[in-house]
Design a protein around this motif. Structure first.
Motif, PDB file in Angstrom:
ATOM      1  N   VAL A 156       0.837  -1.096  -0.066  1.00  0.00           N
ATOM      2  CA  VAL A 156       0.049  -0.016  -0.145  1.00  0.00           C
ATOM      3  C   VAL A 156       0.935   1.190  -0.105  1.00  0.00           C
ATOM      4  O   VAL A 156       0.923   2.235   0.921  1.00  0.00           O
ATOM      5  N   GLU A 157       1.532   1.346  -1.189  1.00  0.00           N
ATOM      6  CA  GLU A 157       2.475   2.371  -1.058  1.00  0.00           C
ATOM      7  C   GLU A 157       1.900   3.852  -1.270  1.00  0.00           C
ATOM      8  O   GLU A 157       2.303   4.953  -0.853  1.00  0.00           O
ATOM      9  N   MET A 158       0.973   3.795  -2.386  1.00  0.00           N
ATOM     10  CA  MET A 158      -0.009   5.229  -2.504  1.00  0.00           C
ATOM     11  C   MET A 158       1.031   6.404  -2.816  1.00  0.00           C
ATOM     12  O   MET A 158       0.659   7.421  -2.393  1.00  0.00           O
ATOM     13  N   SER A 159       1.982   6.208  -3.587  1.00  0.00           N
ATOM     14  CA  SER A 159       3.000   6.935  -3.963  1.00  0.00           C
ATOM     15  C   SER A 159       2.560   8.366  -4.730  1.00  0.00           C
ATOM     16  O   SER A 159       3.143   9.500  -4.653  1.00  0.00           O
ATOM     17  N   ARG A 160       1.320   8.277  -5.167  1.00  0.00           N
ATOM     18  CA  ARG A 160       0.823   9.550  -5.628  1.00  0.00           C
ATOM     19  C   ARG A 160       0.326  10.543  -4.784  1.00  0.00           C
ATOM     20  O   ARG A 160       0.196  11.536  -5.120  1.00  0.00           O
ATOM     21  N   PHE A 161       0.342  10.044  -3.399  1.00  0.00           N
ATOM     22  CA  PHE A 161       0.105  11.117  -2.359  1.00  0.00           C
ATOM     23  C   PHE A 161       1.330  11.629  -1.726  1.00  0.00           C
ATOM     24  O   PHE A 161       1.382  12.193  -0.743  1.00  0.00           O
ATOM     25  N   GLY A 162       2.777  11.123  -2.398  1.00  0.00           N
ATOM     26  CA  GLY A 162       4.042  11.248  -1.745  1.00  0.00           C
ATOM     27  C   GLY A 162       4.465  12.600  -1.615  1.00  0.00           C
ATOM     28  O   GLY A 162       5.473  12.974  -1.075  1.00  0.00           O
ATOM     29  N   GLU A 163       3.636  13.533  -2.361  1.00  0.00           N
ATOM     30  CA  GLU A 163       4.412  14.979  -2.261  1.00  0.00           C
ATOM     31  C   GLU A 163       4.176  15.741  -0.966  1.00  0.00           C
ATOM     32  O   GLU A 163       4.897  16.733  -0.792  1.00  0.00           O
ATOM     33  N   TYR A 164       3.067  15.103   0.286  1.00  0.00           N
ATOM     34  CA  TYR A 164       3.425  15.858   1.339  1.00  0.00           C
ATOM     35  C   TYR A 164       4.502  15.752   1.922  1.00  0.00           C
ATOM     36  O   TYR A 164       5.178  14.678   2.142  1.00  0.00           O
ATOM     37  N   SER A 165       5.203  16.648   2.665  1.00  0.00           N
ATOM     38  CA  SER A 165       6.434  16.814   3.487  1.00  0.00           C
ATOM     39  C   SER A 165       6.597  15.987   4.413  1.00  0.00           C
ATOM     40  O   SER A 165       7.410  15.203   4.967  1.00  0.00           O
ATOM     41  N   LEU A 166       5.019  15.533   5.032  1.00  0.00           N
ATOM     42  CA  LEU A 166       4.959  14.603   6.213  1.00  0.00           C
ATOM     43  C   LEU A 166       4.515  13.196   5.639  1.00  0.00           C
ATOM     44  O   LEU A 166       4.046  12.264   6.533  1.00  0.00           O
TER      45      LEU A 166
END
Ligand SMILES: [Zn+2]
Length: 299
Positions: free
Chosen positions: A265-275
């Motif tokens: 469950v990587e969901m890296s398309r949401f990975g832009e969030y600094s936290l």
């Protein structure tokens, strides 16, 4: 994790959104995707209502100073959106004539857990940030569902839409200005993600959808730790939570361990969030996994 902002260096500014209706924001709110706690105040003919009291006495005094720059009318009401220390620890600095408004679950938590909570906040925010001097001050008025506060010529609604991040989440709605303070149920606009510190992501989905349905399209939302946003922007955390729910549910159904679930469950398309790494991998995936596994075992 340590705090993403330093309680000793926050500089608050007020922004008038509509006559007498002010958002209070950290001055770096446009530079970061997660900043110190936001607040606000609403001025009526007779009285002022303040939203949030910040994490320590110094920041509460800064907030009161911003009110005093605009009006000499008395602060009669102070609302906390949750029991989190960065939203409610400054209550003790407000005058005795102000009544504190909280959800009953927030009051109960503060009355029963203050010293443990202070230890947790000291760990998170660090020593020497004014948390040592905070005194617990919980609600004079509890709101399980909804009340309307009359400030003189201006009504303000305090509402509980359900569990969003804590059992006692309250929102503050100014119907004439169409401004809604939501606290931590929305941390900040995209790319910020929810922090499921108490799990129950399906309840968060239900509550966020209800808040969105309640609001007119042109309303302004003040999130707990970011810049003002629109109701349409609630789609972003909702999309994240729905994708998280589906992906973790699939992993649980396949019998995956939490370690394997964190990998799939990587969901890296949401990975832009600094936290992102902390919020997603340390908090949200394990929370959703534990909730859905319990549900699966019960079924
Ligand atoms: Zn907060």
């Amino acid at each position: 994790m340590s705090s993403p902002w330093d309680a000793a260096t926050v500089n608050l500014v007020s922004k008038e959104l509509s006559p007498g209706v002010f958002a209070v924001l950290p001055d770096d709110v446009n530079e970061k995707d997660h900043v110190a706690t936001t607040a606000g105040f609403i001025i009526g003919e007779r009285a002022v209502l303040v939203i949030e009291s910040m994490v320590n006495g110094d920041l509460a005094s800064q907030l009161i100073g911003l009110v005093r720059r605009e009006t000499s009318k008395p602060i009669r009401f102070l609302v906390n959106t949750s029991y989190h220390g960065d939203h409610a620890y400054g209550n003790f600095v407000f005058p005795d004539t102000a009544v504190v408004i909280q959800h009953p679950a927030t009051k109960r938590y503060m009355d029963e857990n203050f010293e443990d909570d202070r230890k947790f906040m000291l760990d998170l925010m660090g020593e020497g940030k004014g948390i040592e001097r905070v005194q617990s001050r919980s609600a004079d008025i509890i709101v399980p569902d909804m009340i309307t506060v009359d400030l003189g010529g201006r009504l303000v609604e305090v509402r509980h839409f359900g569990f969003a991040q804590t059992p006692g989440d309250l929102v503050i709605w100014s119907p004439d200005a169409k401004v809604l303070w939501v606290g931590n149920m929305i941390q900040a606009p995209s790319p910020a993600l929810p922090w499921l510190l108490e799990g129950r992501h399906r309840d968060t989905i239900t509550t966020l959808a209800a808040v969105k349905a309640f609001l007119p399209e042109d309303a302004t939302i003040i999130p707990g730790h970011g810049k003002p946003m629109r109701p349409a922007d609630i789609e972003f955390p909702l999309a994240y939570l729905r994708e998280l729910d589906a992906a973790v549910e699939k992993a649980v159904a396949e019998g995956q361990s939490i370690e394997d679930t964190l990998k799939t469950v990587e969901m890296s398309r949401f990975g832009e969030y600094s936290l992102f790494d902390w919020a997603h991998n340390t908090v949200n995936v394990p929370a959703a996994y534990s909730n859905l596994k319990k549900d699966a075992e019960r079924a």
